[in-house]
Design an enzyme around this catalytic site. Structure first.
Site, PDB file in Angstrom:
ATOM      1  N   LYS A 248      35.745  40.561  49.215  1.00 23.68           N
ATOM      2  CA  LYS A 248      36.253  40.897  47.880  1.00 23.68           C
ATOM      3  C   LYS A 248      37.530  40.106  47.595  1.00 23.68           C
ATOM      4  CE  LYS A 248      37.530  44.981  45.096  1.00 23.68           C
ATOM      5  NZ  LYS A 248      37.628  46.450  45.060  1.00 23.68           N
TER       6      LYS A 248
ATOM      7  N   SER B 228      35.458  49.015  41.225  1.00 20.69           N
ATOM      8  CA  SER B 228      35.886  47.646  40.998  1.00 20.69           C
ATOM      9  C   SER B 228      35.190  46.639  41.918  1.00 20.69           C
ATOM     10  CB  SER B 228      37.403  47.549  41.216  1.00 20.69           C
ATOM     11  OG  SER B 228      37.719  47.806  42.586  1.00 20.69           O
TER      12      SER B 228
ATOM     13  N   SER C 177      35.833  52.951  44.104  1.00 23.58           N
ATOM     14  CA  SER C 177      35.444  51.553  43.879  1.00 23.58           C
ATOM     15  C   SER C 177      34.526  50.946  44.930  1.00 23.58           C
ATOM     16  CB  SER C 177      36.687  50.679  43.736  1.00 23.58           C
ATOM     17  OG  SER C 177      37.307  50.916  42.504  1.00 23.58           O
TER      18      SER C 177
END
Length: 493
Positions: A78, A156, A180
């Site tokens: 990420k 997210s 998330s």
């Protein structure tokens, strides 16, 4: 051997050990899949040279016979994790061009274990969002498709979820501040584990809300989550909130035997207007655990209804403090200044250009609730509510409940852009089942458990006792086995 990217971590590990496939072959297959999947917007910084170099090193290590389980496994990272010499932007224009000179502890742990970094993954800007629509790179797209709409992969960690579900990589790192990891996992039919706060180091992870953020694995199966979790977790002296606890062999704890375990069903999670399909999925999951030998008990978490308001005071407050460092002075974007502009104008223009609307909204809310006249009315009150929410869980676990079963999300994935003009609170309601876990610092996992009537994946959430990820993973393993979820998205990209 074709379709290597479709392998699970466990299968790939066994094939690598047996010499049936090399890490370089596995990596090349993933890189080819990534190149063909730009329509998903999942990978935003591709690192094929680093990947092939690490894959070759992993092959040598496997041959030498000293390879950990993650050695040679191609993964995505990420964009919130700092990676040395590779763009690490947290999906924000304000960090454009930022290439850190250091590596986050989690990505370093994975590299040390021989994992192969394929590149950086899309996400909501500074991890603020539930649909991956606030990214400076543009939207990440869910690989699941039922009509001509593009669906959200959740947020997210939307890029991570999309990449794993579409078999672009074997697994990915995510972070979870209010859901998330778990919400995108549920939206894309994969497994997402949010560990106990302090189990994984936050050092080198761009901060959103420091008392809530926690890194975790996003994988195709519960077994893979156990394998990857062991590599990610560690005590880290560089993170003052990192727990000095031994990391167990989580995979060895996956027996599937949950006979006699007490599973709590919280009455407060039965929300008004909850879709029938979510209600049914929850009932089916409860029945599956009961059939596996668990004892089902009704429990009460009375302060649940205050969780979202408390979260949306605490998280923006911490964000406004953390994001104050992005000022155009030391790194990242700096606005062009007019003659006569001073430092205040530089701050204002840089932040106006660098931060997107959602980040600006949360920074302003956070600054407001921390301001002199409102600190006690909002921030301090939210902290007290947080303590009550944590006590609710403590009381339930003190009554010998081993895990709690809830829905992971209030709906299946929705279309990108569908909530754009809605009240932002509508978007925040996506986190209604997940934020309590972050406020209480507990481990939680989303397991794919079925499809809705349109054919989109739905997930169930299990919440565990602090530091007992092994036990939680085992319960999730039993649920996964009973649910038998094997659906995959049809390739359209």
């Amino acid at each position: 051997m074709a379709d290597l990217s479709k392998l699970t971590i466990a299968d790939a590990r066994d094939k690598l050990r047996a010499g049936d496939v090399s890490a370089v072959e596995l990596t090349k297959d993933c890189l080819a899949e990534i190149e063909a999947a730009d329509a998903l917007g999942a990978f935003v910084h591709k690192t094929p040279e680093i990947a092939l170099e690490r894959a070759a090193a992993a092959d040598a290590r496997i041959k030498a016979g000293d390879a950990p389980a993650m050695c040679g496994i191609p993964i995505g990272i990420k964009d919130l994790f700092c990676t040395k010499g590779v763009e690490s932007q947290a999906a924000s224009a304000i960090l454009e061009g930022f290439k850190p000179e250091y590596e986050s502890t989690v990505s370093q742990n994975l590299a040390d274990a021989g994992a192969v970094m394929l590149g950086k993954l899309n996400m909501d800007e500074f991890a603020m969002g539930s649909s991956n629509e606030t990214s400076t790179y543009g939207n990440a797209v869910n690989p699941w498709k039922i009509d001509d709409r593009e669906l959200t992969p959740g947020g997210s960690s939307g890029g991570s979820a999309s990449a794993v579900a579409a078999d672009l990589c074997l697994a990915a790192t995510g972070t979870d501040t209010g859901g998330s990891i778990r919400q995108p996992a549920a939206f894309t039919g994969i497994v997402g584990l949010k560990p106990t706060y302090g189990r994984c180091s936050r050092w080198g992870v761009v901060a959103f809300a420091s008392s809530l953020d926690q890194a975790g694995p996003m994988t195709k199966t519960v077994r893979d989550a156990a394998i990857m979790m062991e590599s990610m977790a560690s005590h880290d002296p560089k993170d003052s909130t990192s727990a000095e606890l031994a990391v167990p062999n989580f995979e060895a704890m996956l027996t599937g035997d949950i006979k006699g375990k007490k599973i709590g069903i919280p009455k407060e999670y039965r929300m008004d207007g909850m879709p029938e399909e979510i209600e049914q999925l929850w009932a089916d999951g409860t029945a599956m655990l009961k059939d596996a030998g668990a004892e089902i008990v009704d429990i009460s978490l009375p302060h649940t209804k205050y969780a979202l308001p408390a979260y949306y005071v605490i998280a923006p407050a911490e964000a406004s403090s953390n994001l104050a460092r992005y000022d155009g002075v030391r790194y990242g974007h700096r606005a062009k200044l007019a003659a006569g502009d001073g430092i205040v104008e530089m701050y204002e223009k840089t932040r106006a250009e660098g931060f997107g609307p959602e980040v600006q909204r949360r920074v302003m809310i956070g600054t407001y609730v921390l301001s002199a006249g409102f600190y006690d009315a909002y921030y301090n009150r939210a902290r007290k509510v947080r303590a009550l929410i944590k006590k609710d869980f403590d009381d339930v676990f003190a009554a010998d409940v081993d895990a709690i079963l809830t829905p992971a999300t209030p709906s299946a994935a929705f279309g990108l852009g569908e909530m754009k003009d809605a009240d932002p609170v509508q978007m925040y309601l996506n986190d209604v089942f997940t934020v309590t876990v972050n406020l209480a610092g507990l481990p939680g996992i989303s397991v794919p458990a079925g499809l809705d009537k349109q054919g989109l994946p739905l997930g169930l959430q299990l919440i565990g006792r602090p530091w007992e990820e092994g036990d939680l993973l085992n319960t999730a393993y039993a649920l996964e086995s009973a649910a038998g979820f094997v659906s995959k998205p049809s390739k359209w990209w």
